[in-house]
Write a protein that holds these residues in place. Structure first.
Motif, PDB file in Angstrom:
ATOM      1  N   GLY A  46      -0.523 -32.330  -5.308  1.00  0.00           N
ATOM      2  CA  GLY A  46       0.164 -33.509  -5.794  1.00  0.00           C
ATOM      3  C   GLY A  46       1.649 -33.415  -6.088  1.00  0.00           C
ATOM      4  O   GLY A  46       2.704 -34.118  -6.408  1.00  0.00           O
ATOM      5  N   GLY A  47       2.387 -32.059  -5.498  1.00  0.00           N
ATOM      6  CA  GLY A  47       3.668 -31.778  -5.800  1.00  0.00           C
ATOM      7  C   GLY A  47       4.657 -32.187  -4.779  1.00  0.00           C
ATOM      8  O   GLY A  47       5.803 -32.282  -4.964  1.00  0.00           O
ATOM      9  N   ILE A  48       3.958 -32.620  -3.626  1.00  0.00           N
ATOM     10  CA  ILE A  48       4.710 -33.167  -2.325  1.00  0.00           C
ATOM     11  C   ILE A  48       4.270 -34.569  -1.964  1.00  0.00           C
ATOM     12  O   ILE A  48       2.919 -34.498  -1.861  1.00  0.00           O
ATOM     13  N   GLY A  49       4.946 -35.374  -2.111  1.00  0.00           N
ATOM     14  CA  GLY A  49       4.532 -36.749  -1.505  1.00  0.00           C
ATOM     15  C   GLY A  49       3.606 -37.650  -2.175  1.00  0.00           C
ATOM     16  O   GLY A  49       3.145 -38.632  -1.804  1.00  0.00           O
ATOM     17  N   LYS A  50       3.620 -37.156  -3.566  1.00  0.00           N
ATOM     18  CA  LYS A  50       2.698 -38.259  -4.368  1.00  0.00           C
ATOM     19  C   LYS A  50       3.230 -39.548  -4.451  1.00  0.00           C
ATOM     20  O   LYS A  50       2.332 -40.512  -4.625  1.00  0.00           O
TER      21      LYS A  50
END
Length: 753
Positions: A46-50
């Motif tokens: 969930g650190g990218i593009g959430k």
């Protein structure tokens, strides 16, 4: 002394354990692959593009509208391909650093076993986050979660087994070539490893100038650790033959994967071949690392430098490289006819044209008034204009759900009293679908506008075909074409979007722009005005089935020109390029072109103009609404009891969903990200100012009602063309939110007075 030696040996056997040495190799030499792994880790955690819904594409993949065994199996198979690509890349690029592997049986297979640390850590992380997401967000029963993950691993194992069987029957070991003879230094220097897609590598020279990575122990199987055999007693000729033969087989395997990838892209118009978006992403990166390995084998240390020089040269000569320039077009338009000159000053409508177009719209308003059944001086109708915010599938679904629910409560009066629909992106896709259903019902088709099936259809996945097209076709030569009569257009992810939208809605948008001209003129359905942004100069392109030059009016009340033209009328600019033959789905697509997700559309003008999302300039359509109301203010004051602007928006107006993190990167990006990240809020501020002008024209007879989709940080619905089941459920429940119910009751009250 022996104990001391034994302790030192144990330490060496751990330190020089082959998997650990390979991990260190990745950290030191394989930064590209390391970056890709970090990218995937960032996505699933969930650190990218959430915010745009990327993680759920991996955690709960969808295939043919369903999440289950098949969708997880496809993703698992794709990930198996990525792991194989990762192993092939590492083996081809760095295998010679570990010459002992040439002495092993099944050398590539054992290399893969020992190269497990990054894939293994990723898979463990994936199991945890996918299971958590399925149970907490998708409400999938635990036993089905287990089955889904078993399907994922079964397909991954199947791909690994296929690759294992291939290399088992093709790769050889040093003993197969014998000990070999001693060769002269000249022979050693000129012994190449020749492969179909890799440059011949002189392995003797590589090994003379490159430090070998020392290995004492390795995994001979997943359950057994063995001592590494010395390779010094094998001649260099024998070792080179092993590496040469293994590399040839590896490159052939890469070629098969590459052609399979391109074949999949060529079949993307067939629904069963539209694989989950996450699988497309995995396949794309698999192909990229194979291409990079081939380039690096030719260019070696010059790879990055040559690549940068190539990009600079391509940028310099791009305008003249028409073979590589395959622009996205608006389907139905004639690109072969002479291109009209794009000169905004010359496109300012004259007073005669303004008068004709205003009179034509007044005729529509008169029919609309008769349709409402409120024609006496004591019973004048409320004029409703619908404004729709952008927001991908969440806006499309919220538009359908909120308006259908509200209209059913009003007994059909809300849509019946609506004169115009305008706005941006996904909201207009939902509004256009609802309007099309209104038209079909008016023409006699047995349709229940309030049936939940239509909300379900408009919320079905659109992202899978977009990403499949982007990863398999768009960045390369576009070899497929769409035929429309005598016109032909190259296919890309814009085509994929329109084709999937047609499948989802039972071809509801299989119409041309001109097909809506008569229904709008007869006030059977509301007018619809789309306003994509012209990238070249920031102006707005007005797309309508009716002549609407008055929305581009620059004359003031005294008859003189006031300011520069800001809006360009599509039908006038392209009247000789089959403007009214434009596919209506193309018009919607241009109005919903979120940067990079969808390609900008090039239109046949001189110079060519490109357009993207209407939300760049006006995310709610209030600017168009103001122009419309100002133009017909006298008719509205004389024939209506007031105006209701019903704003259907996918984000709460006065709630801050963002949470700024205090990091070095956030400090660096703050000045830019703070502006572009708050573009919706900027539109809100402009809207507040616009309403003050409207109240000046109409007094207390203009009202703004907002149907907001309630969200907060814990239940934020992603901005994407894909919605999870939990997100759909959240949107469907939002019509029972107290704020929405309050606004609906206020709207119903306003319509009675």
């Amino acid at each position: 002394m022996n104990a001391h030696v034994s302790s030192a040996n144990r330490k060496n056997r751990v330190e020089y354990f082959f998997p650990i040495q390979l991990l260190l190799l990745h950290l030191k030499k394989n930064q590209l692959l390391l970056f890709i792994w970090l990218f995937f880790f960032g996505i699933i955690t969930g650190g990218i593009g959430k915010g745009i819904g990327v993680p759920q594409q991996f955690l709960v993949p969808e295939y043919l509208g369903a999440t289950g065994l098949i969708s997880f199996a496809i993703l698992g198979f794709a990930f198996g391909g990525f792991i194989s690509g990762f192993n092939l890349y590492t083996y081809i690029m760095h295998g010679y650093r570990f010459p002992f592997i040439a002495t092993l049986s099944k050398p590539f297979h054992k290399f893969c076993i020992n190269n497990f640390m990054l894939p293994g850590l990723f898979l463990l992380t994936y199991i945890f986050f996918s299971a958590k997401f399925q149970i907490e967000k998708e409400l999938i029963p635990p036993f089905k979660v287990v089955l889904n993950l078993l399907s994922f691993f079964a397909a991954l194992t199947a791909f690994q087994t296929l690759s294992y069987l291939y290399f088992l029957h093709t790769n050889k070991v040093a003993d197969a070539y014998g000990r070999g003879r001693k060769r002269s230094e000249k022979e050693k220097e000129n012994s190449p490893v020749d492969t179909p897609i890799h440059h011949p590598i002189k392995w003797v020279r590589e090994r003379l100038v490159t430090r070998r990575w020392y290995v004492e122990t390795y995994l001979s199987s997943y359950r057994r650790i063995s001592l590494a055999r010395e390779s010094n007693h094998y001649s260099r000729e024998v070792l080179e033959k092993v590496f040469a033969q293994n590399h040839i087989n590896a490159s052939r395997f890469e070629i098969v994967l590459l052609f399979s990838f391109l074949l999949l892209g060529s079949l993307r118009s067939v629904e069963i071949f539209i694989i989950p978006a996450a699988a497309s992403t995995m396949l794309f990166f698999t192909m990229m690392i194979m291409v990079v390995s081939a380039l690096h084998s030719w260019l070696r240390g010059w790879t990055v430098t040559v690549f940068i020089i190539f990009l600079l040269l391509l940028n310099s000569f791009y305008a003249n490289l028409k073979f590589f320039r395959s622009s996205t077009k608006a389907y139905g338009m004639n690109y072969n006819a002479p291109h009209p000159i794009y000169d905004p000053l010359q496109l300012i409508p004259d007073r005669d044209r303004l008068s004709r177009d205003e009179a034509a719209t007044v005729a529509i308003l008169d029919k609309w008034k008769l349709k409402t059944g409120e024609t006496s001086d004591f019973s004048k109708p409320k004029l409703i204009i619908l404004n729709h915010s952008g927001g991908g599938s969440r806006s499309a679904l919220w538009t359908m759900k909120s308006l259908a629910y509200a209209d059913s409560i009003s007994g059909g009066k809300i849509l019946n009293n609506t004169v115009m629909m305008t706005g941006a992106s996904g909201g207009m896709v939902g509004a256009a679908y609802l309007r099309e259903l209104m038209l079909q019902k008016a023409w006699g088709k047995d349709i229940d506008l309030y049936d939940d099936i239509f909300a379900e259809k408009i919320s079905q996945d659109l992202l899978n075909p977009i990403l499949l097209s982007a990863t398999t076709n768009d960045w390369f030569i576009r070899f497929q074409h769409l035929k429309d009569g005598e016109y032909s257009y190259s296919k890309d992810r814009a085509t994929a979007f329109e084709e999937q939208l047609a499948r989802n809605t039972d071809n509801a948008f299989n119409r041309r722009l001109g097909d809506y001209t008569l229904p709008e003129q007869d006030a059977i359905i509301p007018m619809m005005i789309l306003t994509p942004t012209i990238v070249n100069d920031g102006r707005r392109l007005l797309i309508s089935s009716q002549p609407v030059s008055y929305l581009a009016n620059v004359f003031n009340a005294s008859g003189s020109k006031n300011g520069v033209p800001e809006d360009i009328e599509f039908s006038r600019l392209f009247e000789n390029n089959d403007a009214m033959n434009l596919h209506f789905s193309s018009a919607l697509r241009m109005n919903a072109t979120f940067p990079y997700v969808m390609p900008m559309t090039t239109l046949p003008s001189d110079p060519e103009i490109e357009v993207l999302d209407a939300g760049v300039r006006d995310n709610f359509g209030l600017k168009t609404t103001m122009q419309f109301l100002y133009t017909f203010r006298q008719w509205i004051n004389a024939n209506t009891s007031g105006v209701i602007i019903l704003q259907v928006r996918d984000l709460p107006k006065n709630k801050d969903l963002s949470e700024r993190s205090q990091t070095l990167m956030s400090k660096f990006s703050g000045p830019i990200g703070g502006i572009y990240g708050n573009i919706t809020k900027t539109h809100d501020y402009n809207s507040e100012q616009a309403l003050k002008f409207l109240q000046g024209w109409f007094g207390e007879r203009v009202h703004l009602v907002t149907f907001e989709l309630e969200q907060d940080r814990n239940t934020h619905i992603s901005l994407s063309w894909h919605l999870t089941k939990s997100e759909k459920n959240q949107i469907e429940r939002a019509v029972f939110d107290p704020y929405f119910q309050g606004e609906l009751n206020r709207l119903l009250g306003l319509m009675k007075h």
